[in-house]
Write a protein that holds these residues in place. Structure first.
Motif, PDB file in Angstrom:
ATOM      1  N   GLY A  62       0.814  -1.210   0.000  1.00 26.13           N
ATOM      2  CA  GLY A  62       0.000   0.000   0.000  1.00 26.13           C
ATOM      3  C   GLY A  62       0.845   1.256   0.000  1.00 26.13           C
ATOM      4  O   GLY A  62       0.540   2.237  -0.689  1.00 26.13           O
ATOM      5  N   TRP A  63       1.951   1.251   0.770  1.00 30.86           N
ATOM      6  CA  TRP A  63       2.840   2.412   0.768  1.00 30.86           C
ATOM      7  C   TRP A  63       3.477   2.614  -0.605  1.00 30.86           C
ATOM      8  O   TRP A  63       3.662   3.753  -1.052  1.00 30.86           O
ATOM      9  CB  TRP A  63       3.925   2.249   1.833  1.00 30.86           C
ATOM     10  N   ALA A  64       3.796   1.520  -1.286  1.00 28.31           N
ATOM     11  CA  ALA A  64       4.358   1.640  -2.639  1.00 28.31           C
ATOM     12  C   ALA A  64       3.333   2.248  -3.596  1.00 28.31           C
ATOM     13  O   ALA A  64       3.669   3.117  -4.420  1.00 28.31           O
ATOM     14  CB  ALA A  64       4.817   0.276  -3.143  1.00 28.31           C
ATOM     15  N   LEU A  65       2.082   1.808  -3.492  1.00 23.54           N
ATOM     16  CA  LEU A  65       1.035   2.378  -4.347  1.00 23.54           C
ATOM     17  C   LEU A  65       0.818   3.856  -4.038  1.00 23.54           C
ATOM     18  O   LEU A  65       0.607   4.671  -4.944  1.00 23.54           O
ATOM     19  CB  LEU A  65      -0.264   1.607  -4.167  1.00 23.54           C
ATOM     20  N   LEU A  66       0.886   4.212  -2.765  1.00 24.78           N
ATOM     21  CA  LEU A  66       0.723   5.615  -2.388  1.00 24.78           C
ATOM     22  C   LEU A  66       1.853   6.458  -2.989  1.00 24.78           C
ATOM     23  O   LEU A  66       1.626   7.573  -3.486  1.00 24.78           O
ATOM     24  CB  LEU A  66       0.708   5.761  -0.871  1.00 24.78           C
ATOM     25  N   GLY A  67       3.083   5.914  -2.954  1.00 28.77           N
ATOM     26  CA  GLY A  67       4.200   6.631  -3.565  1.00 28.77           C
ATOM     27  C   GLY A  67       3.965   6.878  -5.040  1.00 28.77           C
ATOM     28  O   GLY A  67       4.224   7.975  -5.558  1.00 28.77           O
ATOM     29  N   SER A  68       3.443   5.866  -5.739  1.00 31.16           N
ATOM     30  CA  SER A  68       3.150   6.031  -7.164  1.00 31.16           C
ATOM     31  C   SER A  68       2.049   7.061  -7.388  1.00 31.16           C
ATOM     32  O   SER A  68       2.093   7.841  -8.340  1.00 31.16           O
ATOM     33  CB  SER A  68       2.746   4.683  -7.776  1.00 31.16           C
ATOM     34  N   GLN A  69       1.050   7.067  -6.498  1.00 27.27           N
ATOM     35  CA  GLN A  69      -0.008   8.072  -6.610  1.00 27.27           C
ATOM     36  C   GLN A  69       0.555   9.479  -6.422  1.00 27.27           C
ATOM     37  O   GLN A  69       0.148  10.424  -7.116  1.00 27.27           O
ATOM     38  CB  GLN A  69      -1.108   7.806  -5.598  1.00 27.27           C
ATOM     39  N   TYR A  70       1.488   9.623  -5.501  1.00 24.52           N
ATOM     40  CA  TYR A  70       2.087  10.939  -5.287  1.00 24.52           C
ATOM     41  C   TYR A  70       2.860  11.398  -6.535  1.00 24.52           C
ATOM     42  O   TYR A  70       2.857  12.588  -6.866  1.00 24.52           O
ATOM     43  CB  TYR A  70       3.018  10.909  -4.083  1.00 24.52           C
ATOM     44  N   VAL A  71       3.524  10.473  -7.200  1.00 19.73           N
ATOM     45  CA  VAL A  71       4.212  10.830  -8.441  1.00 19.73           C
ATOM     46  C   VAL A  71       3.209  11.350  -9.461  1.00 19.73           C
ATOM     47  O   VAL A  71       3.444  12.362 -10.142  1.00 19.73           O
ATOM     48  CB  VAL A  71       5.000   9.627  -9.004  1.00 19.73           C
ATOM     49  N   ASP A  72       2.086  10.647  -9.593  1.00 17.39           N
ATOM     50  CA  ASP A  72       1.046  11.108 -10.507  1.00 17.39           C
ATOM     51  C   ASP A  72       0.524  12.483 -10.115  1.00 17.39           C
ATOM     52  O   ASP A  72       0.282  13.345 -10.967  1.00 17.39           O
ATOM     53  CB  ASP A  72      -0.117  10.117 -10.534  1.00 17.39           C
ATOM     54  N   ALA A  90       6.356  11.272  -2.278  1.00 19.00           N
ATOM     55  CA  ALA A  90       6.520   9.962  -2.917  1.00 19.00           C
ATOM     56  C   ALA A  90       7.775   9.273  -2.421  1.00 19.00           C
ATOM     57  O   ALA A  90       7.769   8.062  -2.143  1.00 19.00           O
ATOM     58  CB  ALA A  90       6.575  10.135  -4.438  1.00 19.00           C
ATOM     59  N   GLU A  91       8.847  10.034  -2.312  1.00 16.21           N
ATOM     60  CA  GLU A  91      10.109   9.458  -1.839  1.00 16.21           C
ATOM     61  C   GLU A  91       9.941   8.873  -0.439  1.00 16.21           C
ATOM     62  O   GLU A  91      10.416   7.770  -0.147  1.00 16.21           O
ATOM     63  CB  GLU A  91      11.183  10.537  -1.848  1.00 16.21           C
TER      64      GLU A  91
END
Length: 416
Positions: free
Chosen positions: A55-65, A79-80
Motif C-alpha cells: 500500500g505504501w508503494a502504491l501511495l508513492g506512485s499516486q504521489y508521483v502522478d 513519494a520518496e
C-alpha cells in the motif's frame, strides 16, 4: 520555446505510469477485495494497516502522478518518503517487491533521472516480467535516454500484457517519433476507444488534439480540446491546447485570457513560457518571476530539468548559459529534444557549424515536429546552405512562417 515536455509536465512530462488521474482526483478507493471496506481510500487503509508495504508503494506512485497533474513538486518528496517506508517494511530479504521498484522508477522518471528510472524498471521486470506498468516506465525512460528501439520493445511488451490507454498512448508516441503520423493517430484512436473514465477520455482527446495541432489542423485540434474539456472540465492541458490554437490563429487577446486560467490552475514551466511568449507576440512585456520561482521549487524537490532552462535561456536569456544547460541535459539524456536544444543553444551562441551536427541528429528519425525543423532550417540558412525540405504540416497559411509555424509563438509540444 519547447519542442518537447519530458517528465516534468504532463507529460507523458511525468511518466505515463498508470495512465492518467484527474487533475483534482483524490487517491483511488481501495476495492473491497483488498480487504478493506468499500470506498476506503489508500490513506485510510494505511492508517488501519500501517505495515502494508504494498500500500505504501502504491501511495508513492499516486504521489508521483499527483506531482505531474498538479504541477506541485512537493509531491515528489512525499513519494520518496512513502516509497522509502515501503522498502523498509518489505519483509523479503532475497529480492525487492516489483511494485516498490516500479514506484521508484516512476519517481526517478518524474525527477528526470532517466538512467536510474530505466535501471529500477528493469529490476522490477526481473522480479515480475508481467508488470505492465514497469514496462511502461521503462519505455518512457528509454525514450528519454534516446534509445528508441529499446523503448519500442518495452511498448510492444506492454501492449501484449495490458493493451489499454497507457499502452496505446505510448505506442502512438513511438510512432510519432519515427514520423509515422497515421500510425500515431491510429493508436490514439485505439486509446480513445478503450477510454471509459472522464480522466482517460480527456487525456486521449487532448492528445488527438495535439496530433492535429502538429499537423497544422487548428480546427480539428480545437474540437478535440473542447471534447476533452467536456469529458473533464478540470483537465488543464486541454485548456492550454485551446490557448495554443488561439495564439496560432492570431487571436492573441483570447489566447492570453486562456493562458491566465491555465497558469492559475497549473503553473508548469511550459505553460508559463508559452504565456510569456504570447505576451511578447502581443507587444506586451513578459514577466518570468513565477517561472523562476517554479524553477527553484523543482530543484528543491530534486527535479533536474536542464532541457527547459536550455531552451528558455537560448530564446530569452544568456546563450552561453543555454549551452551549459543543453550540454548537461544531452549528456544525461541524449534524446531528440535534447539534441535540438543543444543545436539551438549553440546556434544562439554563434556556433552554427557545431549546431548543425546536433540539428541533424534531432531530425534524423523523421519526427515531424515543426520547431526542430525550423531550428535546423535557420541554422542551415545561417551557413549559406539551402534548407532541406521540412515536413508538410498542412497548417493554415494565415498562421505559418516558412518553417510551417510561427516561431514567435509557443512551441507545439508533445510530452514524452
Amino acid at each position: 520555446m519547447r519542442p518537447l515536455l519530458p517528465a516534468t509536465g504532463l507529460v507523458l512530462a511525468g511518466a505515463l505510469l498508470f495512465t492518467v488521474l484527474a487533475v483534482s482526483a483524490p487517491p483511488d478507493p481501495v476495492p473491497a477485495a483488498a480487504g478493506g471496506p468499500a470506498g476506503e481510500t489508500l490513506q485510510e487503509r494505511l492508517q488501519r494497516l500501517p505495515g502494508d508495504y504494498h500500500g505504501w508503494a502504491l501511495l508513492g506512485s499516486q504521489y508521483v502522478d499527483q506531482a505531474r497533474v498538479t504541477g506541485d513538486p512537493s509531491y515528489y518528496v512525499k513519494a520518496e518518503g512513502a516509497l522509502a517506508r515501503a522498502a523498509r517494511l518489505d519483509p523479503r530479504d532475497d529480492t525487492r517487491d516489483d511494485t516498490v521498484l516500479t514506484g521508484g522508477a516512476a519517481l526517478a522518471a518524474g525527477r528526470h533521472e532517466f538512467a536510474d528510472a530505466a535501471e529500477l524498471a528493469e529490476q522490477a521486470i526481473d522480479v515480475n516480467p508481467y508488470n505492465a506498468a514497469a514496462h511502461g516506465v521503462l519505455a518512457d525512460a528509454r525514450t528519454q535516454l534516446g534509445d528508441l528501439p529499446a523503448a519500442e520493445r518495452a511498448v510492444d511488451t506492454m501492449l501484449r500484457l495490458r493493451p489499454g490507454v497507457a499502452a496505446f498512448a505510448r505506442a502512438s508516441y513511438a510512432a510519432e517519433l519515427r514520423g509515422d503520423q497515421e500510425r500515431a493517430r491510429t493508436f490514439l484512436e485505439y486509446a480513445h476507444d478503450d477510454a471509459h473514465t472522464p480522466a482517460d477520455l480527456a487525456y486521449t482527446r487532448h492528445y488527438l488534439g495535439e496530433l492535429a495541432l502538429h499537423q497544422g489542423d487548428l480546427d480539428t485540434a480545437d474540437r478535440w480540446y473542447v471534447q476533452a474539456l467536456e469529458a473533464q472540465p478540470a483537465y488543464t492541458p486541454a485548456l492550454a491546447g485551446r490557448a495554443s490554437v488561439a495564439a496560432l490563429d492570431g487571436r492573441l487577446t483570447e489566447a492570453l485570457t486562456l493562458y491566465e486560467r491555465v497558469v492559475q490552475r497549473l503553473p508548469l514551466p511550459q505553460y508559463l513560457i508559452e504565456q510569456g511568449e504570447t505576451r511578447l507576440k502581443a507587444g506586451l512585456p513578459a514577466d518570468w518571476t513565477l517561472l523562476r520561482a517554479q524553477r527553484t521549487l523543482l530543484e528543491e524537490a530534486g527535479v533536474r530539468d536542464d532541457l527547459t532552462w536550455a531552451e528558455f535561456e537560448a530564446d530569452h536569456g544568456d546563450p552561453a548559459r543555454a549551452v551549459r544547460h543543453a550540454r548537461a541535459e544531452h549528456a544525461r539524456n541524449p534524446n531528440l529534444a535534447a539534441a535540438d536544444a543543444l543545436a539551438w543553444a549553440l546556434f544562439k551562441a554563434g556556433r552554427p557549424e557545431a549546431a548543425l551536427h546536433h540539428a541533424k541528429r534531432a531530425t534524423s528519425t523523421g519526427w515531424r515536429n515543426p520547431l526542430i525543423h525550423h531550428h535546423r532550417a535557420t541554422i542551415e540558412r545561417a551557413l549559406g546552405r539551402t534548407p532541406r525540405t521540412t515536413p508538410a504540416t498542412g497548417r493554415d497559411t494565415r498562421t505559418t512562417s516558412a518553417a510551417g509555424f510561427d516561431p514567435d509563438l509557443p512551441a507545439l509540444a508533445r510530452p514524452s
